[in-house]
Design a protein around this motif. Structure first.
Motif, PDB file in Angstrom:
ATOM      1  N   ASP A  73       6.395 -17.417 -15.716  1.00  0.00           N
ATOM      2  CA  ASP A  73       5.916 -18.239 -16.828  1.00  0.00           C
ATOM      3  C   ASP A  73       6.862 -18.088 -18.011  1.00  0.00           C
ATOM      4  O   ASP A  73       6.748 -17.171 -18.801  1.00  0.00           O
ATOM      5  N   SER A  74       7.822 -18.990 -18.100  1.00  0.00           N
ATOM      6  CA  SER A  74       8.843 -18.832 -19.131  1.00  0.00           C
ATOM      7  C   SER A  74       8.451 -19.463 -20.463  1.00  0.00           C
ATOM      8  O   SER A  74       9.241 -19.465 -21.387  1.00  0.00           O
ATOM      9  N   ASP A  75       7.240 -20.005 -20.567  1.00  0.00           N
ATOM     10  CA  ASP A  75       6.821 -20.615 -21.833  1.00  0.00           C
ATOM     11  C   ASP A  75       6.920 -19.629 -22.995  1.00  0.00           C
ATOM     12  O   ASP A  75       7.270 -20.004 -24.101  1.00  0.00           O
ATOM     13  N   TYR A  76       6.569 -18.376 -22.738  1.00  0.00           N
ATOM     14  CA  TYR A  76       6.531 -17.387 -23.813  1.00  0.00           C
ATOM     15  C   TYR A  76       7.890 -16.780 -24.105  1.00  0.00           C
ATOM     16  O   TYR A  76       8.062 -16.074 -25.077  1.00  0.00           O
ATOM     17  N   PHE A  77       8.859 -17.005 -23.231  1.00  0.00           N
ATOM     18  CA  PHE A  77      10.135 -16.309 -23.341  1.00  0.00           C
ATOM     19  C   PHE A  77      11.225 -17.252 -23.815  1.00  0.00           C
ATOM     20  O   PHE A  77      11.416 -18.322 -23.262  1.00  0.00           O
ATOM     21  N   GLY A  78      11.959 -16.813 -24.824  1.00  0.00           N
ATOM     22  CA  GLY A  78      12.984 -17.667 -25.412  1.00  0.00           C
ATOM     23  C   GLY A  78      14.392 -17.313 -24.988  1.00  0.00           C
ATOM     24  O   GLY A  78      15.342 -17.912 -25.461  1.00  0.00           O
ATOM     25  N   GLY A  79      14.548 -16.324 -24.136  1.00  0.00           N
ATOM     26  CA  GLY A  79      15.874 -15.922 -23.707  1.00  0.00           C
ATOM     27  C   GLY A  79      15.981 -14.411 -23.696  1.00  0.00           C
ATOM     28  O   GLY A  79      15.014 -13.701 -23.983  1.00  0.00           O
ATOM     29  N   ILE A  80      17.186 -13.955 -23.366  1.00  0.00           N
ATOM     30  CA  ILE A  80      17.431 -12.520 -23.346  1.00  0.00           C
ATOM     31  C   ILE A  80      18.638 -12.245 -24.228  1.00  0.00           C
ATOM     32  O   ILE A  80      19.668 -12.923 -24.114  1.00  0.00           O
ATOM     33  N   ALA A  81      18.487 -11.275 -25.118  1.00  0.00           N
ATOM     34  CA  ALA A  81      19.610 -10.863 -25.965  1.00  0.00           C
ATOM     35  C   ALA A  81      20.248  -9.648 -25.319  1.00  0.00           C
ATOM     36  O   ALA A  81      19.558  -8.687 -24.992  1.00  0.00           O
ATOM     37  N   LYS A  82      21.567  -9.720 -25.134  1.00  0.00           N
ATOM     38  CA  LYS A  82      22.303  -8.589 -24.580  1.00  0.00           C
ATOM     39  C   LYS A  82      23.056  -7.936 -25.735  1.00  0.00           C
ATOM     40  O   LYS A  82      23.995  -8.519 -26.275  1.00  0.00           O
ATOM     41  N   ILE A  83      22.590  -6.749 -26.134  1.00  0.00           N
ATOM     42  CA  ILE A  83      23.155  -6.075 -27.298  1.00  0.00           C
ATOM     43  C   ILE A  83      23.415  -4.615 -26.960  1.00  0.00           C
ATOM     44  O   ILE A  83      22.480  -3.883 -26.629  1.00  0.00           O
ATOM     45  N   ASP A  84      24.666  -4.201 -27.031  1.00  0.00           N
ATOM     46  CA  ASP A  84      25.049  -2.803 -26.790  1.00  0.00           C
ATOM     47  C   ASP A  84      24.432  -2.235 -25.513  1.00  0.00           C
ATOM     48  O   ASP A  84      23.870  -1.142 -25.528  1.00  0.00           O
ATOM     49  N   GLY A  85      24.484  -3.001 -24.435  1.00  0.00           N
ATOM     50  CA  GLY A  85      23.963  -2.507 -23.167  1.00  0.00           C
ATOM     51  C   GLY A  85      22.453  -2.634 -23.025  1.00  0.00           C
ATOM     52  O   GLY A  85      21.895  -2.308 -21.992  1.00  0.00           O
ATOM     53  N   ARG A  86      21.776  -3.098 -24.074  1.00  0.00           N
ATOM     54  CA  ARG A  86      20.320  -3.290 -24.001  1.00  0.00           C
ATOM     55  C   ARG A  86      20.036  -4.740 -23.626  1.00  0.00           C
ATOM     56  O   ARG A  86      20.752  -5.630 -24.042  1.00  0.00           O
ATOM     57  N   LEU A  87      18.979  -4.940 -22.852  1.00  0.00           N
ATOM     58  CA  LEU A  87      18.484  -6.292 -22.582  1.00  0.00           C
ATOM     59  C   LEU A  87      17.164  -6.430 -23.321  1.00  0.00           C
ATOM     60  O   LEU A  87      16.218  -5.688 -23.050  1.00  0.00           O
ATOM     61  N   ILE A  88      17.103  -7.351 -24.258  1.00  0.00           N
ATOM     62  CA  ILE A  88      15.897  -7.534 -25.066  1.00  0.00           C
ATOM     63  C   ILE A  88      15.353  -8.928 -24.800  1.00  0.00           C
ATOM     64  O   ILE A  88      16.042  -9.924 -25.015  1.00  0.00           O
ATOM     65  N   ILE A  89      14.129  -8.973 -24.289  1.00  0.00           N
ATOM     66  CA  ILE A  89      13.491 -10.252 -23.962  1.00  0.00           C
ATOM     67  C   ILE A  89      12.905 -10.835 -25.245  1.00  0.00           C
ATOM     68  O   ILE A  89      12.075 -10.204 -25.902  1.00  0.00           O
ATOM     69  N   LEU A  90      13.342 -12.017 -25.607  1.00  0.00           N
ATOM     70  CA  LEU A  90      12.865 -12.648 -26.840  1.00  0.00           C
ATOM     71  C   LEU A  90      11.610 -13.459 -26.554  1.00  0.00           C
ATOM     72  O   LEU A  90      11.574 -14.254 -25.618  1.00  0.00           O
TER      73      LEU A  90
END
Length: 141
Positions: A112-129
């Motif tokens: 269900d990708s409605d809630y997810f706006g993408g993934i930020a890749k920052i300094d080896g971290r994956l942050i789900i937006l």
């Protein structure tokens, strides 16, 4: 598109982020008054400086299980349009600048990708937006 800021937070084992534009404050979990007949992820309402704000367990809302409250548990107070909503998260990590090139779209991989706006890749971290607008829309139905 220029840099934007997100508030990063932990839910279970994963790191998530919300656009700081929608974040009013981050509070310690306080006395939450239960509301009858609410969905299980709606924990109730709480009084923040005179405002009564609905509070949801974000882990429950996203079907990630139930939050376990610790001394690191926080409520992120968000506001979208005229709606204020408290999101219970396991802990907040930091405020991060995100460059557009660090963003990756979530391919429609069947969840269900409605809630997810993408993934930020920052300094080896994956942050789900998360898309607050979609979470709010679901709340007001």
């Amino acid at each position: 598109m220029t840099m934007f800021k997100i508030v990063a937070f932990i839910l279970g084992e994963e790191e998530y982020g919300l656009d700081i534009e929608y974040v009013q404050s981050i509070e310690r979990i306080d006395q939450i008054t239960r509301v009858p007949n609410a969905p299980s992820f709606v924990k109730g309402v709480f009084n923040l400086r005179g405002n009564v704000i609905p509070v949801i367990d974000l882990q429950g809302k996203l079907n990630l299980g139930q939050a376990k409250y610790t001394d690191k548990t926080r409520v992120i107070i968000t506001k979208f349009e005229d709606i204020e909503l408290g999101l219970i998260v396991d802990q907040t990590s930091d405020v991060i600048d995100v460059a557009p090139e660090a963003l990756e779209a979530i391919s429609s991989s069947g969840f269900d990708s409605d809630y997810f706006g993408g993934i930020a890749k920052i300094d080896g971290r994956l942050i789900i937006l998360l898309k607050l607008a979609e979470l709010m829309k679901a709340e007001s139905n």
